[in-house]
Scaffold this motif. Sequence first.
Motif, short mmCIF file in Angstrom:
data_model
loop_
_atom_site.label_atom_id
_atom_site.label_comp_id
_atom_site.label_asym_id
_atom_site.label_seq_id
_atom_site.Cartn_x
_atom_site.Cartn_y
_atom_site.Cartn_z
N GLY A 9 0.82 -1.20 0.00
CA GLY A 9 0.00 0.00 0.00
C GLY A 9 0.86 1.25 0.00
N ILE A 10 0.39 2.29 -0.67
CA ILE A 10 1.17 3.53 -0.77
C ILE A 10 0.25 4.74 -0.58
N VAL A 11 0.64 5.63 0.33
CA VAL A 11 -0.06 6.89 0.53
C VAL A 11 0.89 8.02 0.15
N VAL A 12 0.48 8.86 -0.81
CA VAL A 12 1.26 10.02 -1.22
C VAL A 12 0.59 11.28 -0.64
N GLY A 56 -5.69 3.49 7.18
CA GLY A 56 -6.26 2.16 7.39
C GLY A 56 -6.90 1.59 6.14
N ARG A 57 -7.57 2.44 5.38
CA ARG A 57 -8.20 1.99 4.15
C ARG A 57 -7.16 1.57 3.12
N VAL A 58 -6.11 2.36 3.00
CA VAL A 58 -5.06 2.02 2.04
C VAL A 58 -4.36 0.73 2.46
N ALA A 59 -4.11 0.57 3.76
CA ALA A 59 -3.48 -0.66 4.26
C ALA A 59 -4.35 -1.88 3.96
#
Length: 222
Positions: A83-86, A127-130
Amino acid sequence: MPSYEPSVVVADESPLLRAGLTALLARGGYQVVADAADAEALVQAATDTLPTLVVTDARLGSGPDDEGIRAALRLHEKVPEMGIVVLADTVETTYAAAVFAGTGTGGLGYLRKSRVRTIPHFFDVVGRVASGEVVVDPEVISQMLEASQDADPEAIARLTVRQSEVLGMIHAGFPNRAIISRFFSGRRQFEQCLSEMFLAFGLSGDVEHRRTPTLLTHLASG
């Protein structure tokens, strides 16, 4: 908070912000296994530790403004389930489109920092991205839709009357809350409409193959 302790790699050129994110994520039940100040260090750390997700600034180090995004895309190719959060200072539709064009199964998030206003909001996104979802600020989607409309007028024919009215209000600069008040009974319906418009304009990439309960999960906006 998550029921287990997902691992995270944090990347930001500021030591202070890296430390802040590390402490915040630890409070939320996440284990920060590494941090990085530049793109190469991020790719190396994430490749070595294989975390559940990466949280990175769009800009890393002294290189181009999109170094963090480029690093995220490299990681998405190498480890598609990650998972990746930018986190970005401004909306860059070209970069956002590149993020969503990936074919991996890992969750993806592209967020404008100034619109992540509360700690619970941030944890909801992470949490959603994970969990494998796609999370994107409606402002990003709105600008991508506008750009697509200019480039592909025929896409208008794929919109319903309601979607056309919503796009018209977006073009006119109405805030999301005004659009919701006029056309929808709640924010969730508005978000679903944006998702359908996103698909109608051919901006979905391979998002249908991701592990998500819905095609797109959008952040609440102001």
